[in-house]
Design an enzyme around this catalytic site. Structure first.
Site, PDB file in Angstrom:
ATOM      1  N   PRO A 287      67.639  24.157  47.335  1.00 32.42           N
ATOM      2  CA  PRO A 287      66.910  25.391  47.654  1.00 32.42           C
ATOM      3  C   PRO A 287      65.730  25.579  46.699  1.00 32.42           C
ATOM      4  O   PRO A 287      65.915  25.468  45.479  1.00 32.42           O
ATOM      5  CB  PRO A 287      67.960  26.490  47.452  1.00 32.42           C
ATOM      6  CG  PRO A 287      69.270  25.801  47.577  1.00 32.42           C
ATOM      7  CD  PRO A 287      69.067  24.395  47.099  1.00 32.42           C
TER       8      PRO A 287
ATOM      9  N   LEU B 139      67.045  26.258  40.605  1.00 34.99           N
ATOM     10  CA  LEU B 139      67.939  25.095  40.642  1.00 34.99           C
ATOM     11  C   LEU B 139      67.189  23.792  40.370  1.00 34.99           C
ATOM     12  O   LEU B 139      67.698  22.707  40.630  1.00 34.99           O
ATOM     13  CB  LEU B 139      68.665  25.036  41.993  1.00 34.99           C
ATOM     14  CG  LEU B 139      69.509  26.277  42.303  1.00 34.99           C
ATOM     15  CD1 LEU B 139      70.155  26.165  43.665  1.00 34.99           C
ATOM     16  CD2 LEU B 139      70.581  26.480  41.231  1.00 34.99           C
TER      17      LEU B 139
ATOM     18  N   SER C  66      64.403  22.454  41.674  1.00 35.63           N
ATOM     19  CA  SER C  66      63.918  21.631  42.791  1.00 35.63           C
ATOM     20  C   SER C  66      62.578  20.969  42.450  1.00 35.63           C
ATOM     21  O   SER C  66      62.375  19.792  42.757  1.00 35.63           O
ATOM     22  CB  SER C  66      63.787  22.455  44.073  1.00 35.63           C
ATOM     23  OG  SER C  66      62.951  23.564  43.851  1.00 35.63           O
ATOM     24  N   SER C  67      61.675  21.704  41.800  1.00 36.70           N
ATOM     25  CA  SER C  67      60.367  21.098  41.509  1.00 36.70           C
ATOM     26  C   SER C  67      60.523  19.962  40.495  1.00 36.70           C
ATOM     27  O   SER C  67      59.864  18.928  40.598  1.00 36.70           O
ATOM     28  CB  SER C  67      59.361  22.139  41.010  1.00 36.70           C
ATOM     29  OG  SER C  67      59.824  22.731  39.826  1.00 36.70           O
ATOM     30  N   ALA C  68      61.423  20.137  39.528  1.00 38.12           N
ATOM     31  CA  ALA C  68      61.649  19.068  38.543  1.00 38.12           C
ATOM     32  C   ALA C  68      62.253  17.843  39.217  1.00 38.12           C
ATOM     33  O   ALA C  68      61.858  16.711  38.932  1.00 38.12           O
ATOM     34  CB  ALA C  68      62.575  19.560  37.427  1.00 38.12           C
ATOM     35  N   ALA C  69      63.198  18.067  40.133  1.00 38.14           N
ATOM     36  CA  ALA C  69      63.846  16.930  40.803  1.00 38.14           C
ATOM     37  C   ALA C  69      62.817  16.150  41.626  1.00 38.14           C
ATOM     38  O   ALA C  69      62.796  14.910  41.597  1.00 38.14           O
ATOM     39  CB  ALA C  69      64.986  17.422  41.690  1.00 38.14           C
TER      40      ALA C  69
ATOM     41  N   ASP D  64      64.646  21.479  32.723  1.00 35.77           N
ATOM     42  CA  ASP D  64      64.857  21.006  34.096  1.00 35.77           C
ATOM     43  C   ASP D  64      64.594  19.506  34.227  1.00 35.77           C
ATOM     44  O   ASP D  64      65.376  18.776  34.845  1.00 35.77           O
ATOM     45  CB  ASP D  64      63.905  21.723  35.065  1.00 35.77           C
ATOM     46  CG  ASP D  64      64.297  23.164  35.299  1.00 35.77           C
ATOM     47  OD1 ASP D  64      65.006  23.725  34.460  1.00 35.77           O
ATOM     48  OD2 ASP D  64      63.877  23.723  36.329  1.00 35.77           O
TER      49      ASP D  64
HETATM   50  O1  PMV Z   1      65.049  29.833  36.574  1.00 35.75           O
HETATM   51  P1  PMV Z   1      64.794  28.564  35.856  1.00 35.75           P
HETATM   52  O2  PMV Z   1      65.660  27.461  36.296  1.00 35.75           O
HETATM   53  O3  PMV Z   1      63.348  28.211  35.825  1.00 35.75           O
HETATM   54  O4  PMV Z   1      65.296  28.782  34.349  1.00 35.75           O
HETATM   55  C1  PMV Z   1      64.564  29.440  33.398  1.00 35.75           C
HETATM   56  C2  PMV Z   1      65.301  29.371  32.094  1.00 35.75           C
HETATM   57  C3  PMV Z   1      64.667  30.232  31.023  1.00 35.75           C
HETATM   58  O5  PMV Z   1      65.462  30.071  29.867  1.00 35.75           O
HETATM   59  C4  PMV Z   1      64.660  31.698  31.422  1.00 35.75           C
HETATM   60  C5  PMV Z   1      63.233  29.813  30.730  1.00 35.75           C
HETATM   61  C6  PMV Z   1      63.085  28.446  30.129  1.00 35.75           C
HETATM   62  O6  PMV Z   1      61.941  27.946  30.176  1.00 35.75           O
HETATM   63  O7  PMV Z   1      64.029  27.873  29.567  1.00 35.75           O
END
Ligand code: PMV
Length: 321
Positions: A101, A106, A108-111, A152
């Site tokens: 999703p 989760l 997705s852009s990194a994957a 990520d």
């Molecule tokens: O929502 P996500 O998967 O982009 O997670 C962000 C996690 C944070 O700690 C809020 C920010 C970060 O860059 O680590």
């Protein structure tokens, strides 16, 4: 040459937001993978087809122009920046299935970024080490998003269950010989990670003596959770998740929808549940060692849920010929 690569999405188990202030986090690669296929070009351009999102686009490598009439074409920027790292600009066709999703925290852009760098480099017979893929992928996220932690892209590259300190060189794989069955609940409302990080920073600037101890408590939770996970102490892991959720709520990143899913999961038998990622929309994670079925059904009544086991495998490349 015909190459395929895939890379997993991620879910943060403990420590989001605190990680921005140099605290550790624990995250897992999930069993949902983005797949990227690279073939010789049907034209001299770079043609991208993201099948499951219904996006078609054409990238002019030299000018960097992205031609697509899809409203979701933003993802093509990740593809362009990824290709720039490992390609000379000759025509290639790229077929992608995101399978995760998007915009739900989760990864997705990194994957997609990790899998694209892996597939295009293998297509060009460039042998990249995992650390190079992770480094390039993080650089791509920085260019496209302006700010991004390496969390990520690191998880997506290496897979597994990772204890991560802000310096990506400090990653520690938590090697466990049992699965951590989790359910991820996600809303259609997207949280903006940049804005949420900023909102926490402002709250911390206004109330440093109140917010800093919350961040320190999250650090203590993450440390304790690391031990509890290594000892497979399910009750303690669940309780620590619930406490971590309360602190994220106190930091101001909870929403009514996320809260509903968190409590729905607990009432349906989850051992613990919390926001995962930045909050403000996005996703929750529920730890379900007693079974995931009831929790999935309960969340699906109002939102969306998926089962996600740990993916031990990070980025994977298959050269077909
Ligand atoms: O929502 P996500 O998967 O982009 O997670 C962000 C996690 C944070 O700690 C809020 C920010 C970060 O860059 O680590």
């Amino acid at each position: 040459m015909h190459v395929k690569a895939s890379a997993p999405g991620k879910a943060i188990l403990f420590g989001e937001h605190a990680v921005v202030y140099g605290k550790p986090a624990i995250a897992m690669a999930i069993s949902k993978r983005s797949c990227v296929e690279v073939l010789e070009g049907s034209t001299s351009n770079i043609n991208v087809n993201i099948k499951d999102l219904g996006i078609r686009g054409c990238i002019d490598f030299n000018s960097g122009a992205i031609i697509s009439d899809s409203p979701k074409k933003g993802i093509l920027k990740y593809i362009l920046e990824s290709i720039k790292k490992v390609h000379d600009g000759s025509g290639i066709d790229i077929n992608i299935d995101v399978n995760i999703p998007i915009g739900g925290g989760l990864g997705s852009s990194a994957a997609v970024t990790v899998a694209t760098i892996a597939a295009v480099s293998a297509y060009n017979e460039i042998d990249l080490k995992e650390e190079e893929i992770a480094k390039y992928a993080h650089e791509v996220e920085l260019v496209v998003q302006k700010s991004a932690s390496p969390l990520d892209t690191t998880i997506s590259t290496y897979g597994g269950l990772i204890y991560l300190e802000t310096n990506a060189e400090d990653i520690v794989q938590l090697n466990i010989d049992y699965d951590i069955p989790v359910v991820i609940g996600y809303t259609d409302t997207r949280g903006d990670t940049g804005k949420l990080v900023e909102a926490v920073r402002i709250r911390r600037d206004i109330y440093p003596e109140i917010i800093n101890p919350l961040i320190n408590s999250i650090e203590l939770i993450t440390e304790e959770a690391k031990q509890a996970i290594l000892e497979n102490d399910k009750k303690r892991v669940g309780e620590l998740m619930n406490i971590n959720h309360g602190l994220l709520d106190a930091l101001g990143v909870n929403t009514k929808e996320l809260s509903n899913m968190v409590y729905t999961a607990r009432n349906a038998g989850a051992c613990g549940s919390k926001i995962t990622g930045a909050g403000g929309g996005g996703s929750i994670i529920a730890y379900c060692p007693g079974g995931t079925g009831n929790v999935i059904s309960a969340i699906n009544e109002t939102e969306n849920a998926l089962k996600a086991d740990i993916s031990k495998e990070g980025v994977k490349i298959t050269t077909l010929h």
